[in-house]
Design a protein around this motif. Sequence first.
Motif, short mmCIF file in Angstrom:
data_model
loop_
_atom_site.label_atom_id
_atom_site.label_comp_id
_atom_site.label_asym_id
_atom_site.label_seq_id
_atom_site.Cartn_x
_atom_site.Cartn_y
_atom_site.Cartn_z
N PHE A 124 -100.73 124.99 112.10
CA PHE A 124 -100.86 125.01 113.56
C PHE A 124 -100.67 126.43 114.05
O PHE A 124 -100.41 127.36 113.27
N SER A 125 -100.79 126.61 115.35
CA SER A 125 -100.69 127.94 115.94
C SER A 125 -100.03 127.82 117.31
O SER A 125 -99.81 126.72 117.81
N PRO A 126 -99.71 128.94 117.96
CA PRO A 126 -99.16 128.88 119.31
C PRO A 126 -100.16 128.28 120.31
O PRO A 126 -101.34 128.09 120.01
N THR A 127 -99.68 128.03 121.51
CA THR A 127 -100.46 127.33 122.53
C THR A 127 -101.04 128.29 123.56
O THR A 127 -100.35 129.18 124.06
N ARG A 128 -102.33 128.10 123.86
CA ARG A 128 -102.97 128.80 124.97
C ARG A 128 -103.41 127.75 125.98
O ARG A 128 -104.12 126.81 125.65
N ALA A 141 -95.40 132.35 123.18
CA ALA A 141 -95.12 133.46 122.27
C ALA A 141 -95.22 132.97 120.83
O ALA A 141 -95.03 131.79 120.53
N ALA A 142 -95.52 133.88 119.92
CA ALA A 142 -95.52 133.57 118.48
C ALA A 142 -94.08 133.66 118.00
O ALA A 142 -93.60 134.71 117.60
N THR A 143 -93.38 132.52 118.05
CA THR A 143 -91.94 132.52 117.82
C THR A 143 -91.56 132.31 116.35
O THR A 143 -90.39 132.46 115.99
N LEU A 144 -92.53 131.94 115.50
CA LEU A 144 -92.26 131.74 114.08
C LEU A 144 -92.93 132.84 113.28
O LEU A 144 -93.88 133.48 113.73
N ALA A 145 -92.44 133.05 112.07
CA ALA A 145 -93.10 133.97 111.16
C ALA A 145 -94.40 133.35 110.67
O ALA A 145 -94.44 132.16 110.34
N GLU A 146 -95.46 134.14 110.63
CA GLU A 146 -96.72 133.60 110.12
C GLU A 146 -96.56 133.28 108.64
O GLU A 146 -95.98 134.04 107.88
N VAL A 163 -92.67 122.24 118.78
CA VAL A 163 -93.32 123.55 118.71
C VAL A 163 -94.77 123.44 118.21
O VAL A 163 -95.56 124.37 118.39
N ILE A 164 -95.11 122.33 117.56
CA ILE A 164 -96.49 122.16 117.09
C ILE A 164 -97.41 121.84 118.25
O ILE A 164 -98.53 122.32 118.33
N GLY A 165 -96.92 121.03 119.18
CA GLY A 165 -97.71 120.73 120.37
C GLY A 165 -98.68 119.58 120.18
O GLY A 165 -98.47 118.70 119.35
N TYR A 207 -98.16 128.22 109.70
CA TYR A 207 -98.19 128.73 111.07
C TYR A 207 -99.02 130.00 111.10
O TYR A 207 -98.83 130.92 110.28
N LEU A 208 -99.97 130.06 112.03
CA LEU A 208 -100.84 131.22 112.18
C LEU A 208 -100.65 131.84 113.56
O LEU A 208 -100.55 131.12 114.56
N HIS A 209 -100.62 133.16 113.62
CA HIS A 209 -100.51 133.86 114.90
C HIS A 209 -101.89 133.95 115.54
O HIS A 209 -102.52 135.01 115.60
#
Length: 337
Positions: A124-128, A141-146, A163-165, A207-209
């Motif tokens: 998964f990735s951050p949310t837009r 924000a990208a709160t986890l390490a990729e 956090v996955i959304g 997790y991907l940025h």
Amino acid sequence: MTASGRQEPLVDIGIPTRGRSRYLIAAVESVLAQTESRWRLVVSENDVGDGEVAGALGPYLEDDRIQHSATGRDIGAAGNHTRLLELVRAPFTSILHDDDTWEPEFLSRRLEFLERHPSCGLVFSPTRVIDSDGREKWRSAATLAEGVHEPETFLPVLYGANVIGVPSNVLGRSSALRAVGAHFDERFLYWDWEIWFRTAARYPVGYLHLWDAAIRAHDERVTMTVRPDREEILRLFDHFEEIARREVPDLELSPFERGRKRSTVLLSGALDHVERGERRRSLGCVARALRAHPPAVLNTKTLAWLVAFPFGARSERILARTRRTVLRRSLRVHLRR
């Protein structure tokens, strides 16, 4: 190869919908625009349908990768999502909500990641977040390490917040989802959060940025108007703790965090009861919150309750208006289709 000469699909994509097509075509177009073409798409229409969705999809059904299927009756939002998982035959799967969209490299980037990390159950990735016109409103924000996150380190994060959304952010490995039970558990309001927790308890997650999924926030979303049952959320936390004990027995979720989460939910319940004039029940929620987590006495919700409670019914209208505004701005976009 399929009968038409295409390669077998690598990804099964599902779009759950129900009786509307305002944003559906934009979602379908974003699938068609993917740089990875080895996919199959099923648009699952919850209920018998009135022809609106079928009419909108008509021109797209000439592509043999795209299907439209109505359930024939109302099976609920979680049921419609589960139906799409049951139809999966490809090695990977994703569910795109009918008002969300993907950037063209959404699939190719996630496929490359999962193929490099065969132990991962999903990525998964951050949310837009975009508005009804497609304009970007906000991005997390990208709160986890990729990279890859093991259950022992990721479950406490996921316990703290989803956090996955929503599913539109995720590409899953079909075998992993089948192994944990390929269904969205309708016993819980936050059934997407529940399946992520179930999967992350057994498999590492990636997790991907990237901000390549656009989640659309608009007034038709159910969480913009519906307030959750606070006791149901507490049951969800109990369920999470049971999963963690069973799947990762060496993991101990922080007692401090467990208490903090419960107190926050209970204080929200206390404010609900103030709005409804249920003073005794409101007091009970505050007492439970402070027993669960004594530092909650300094929580801003406790302070709001202290201001509102003495005024009883006179505070209801102001409190309700303020909380609706906060809800709309929170962008917690759990959907019901």
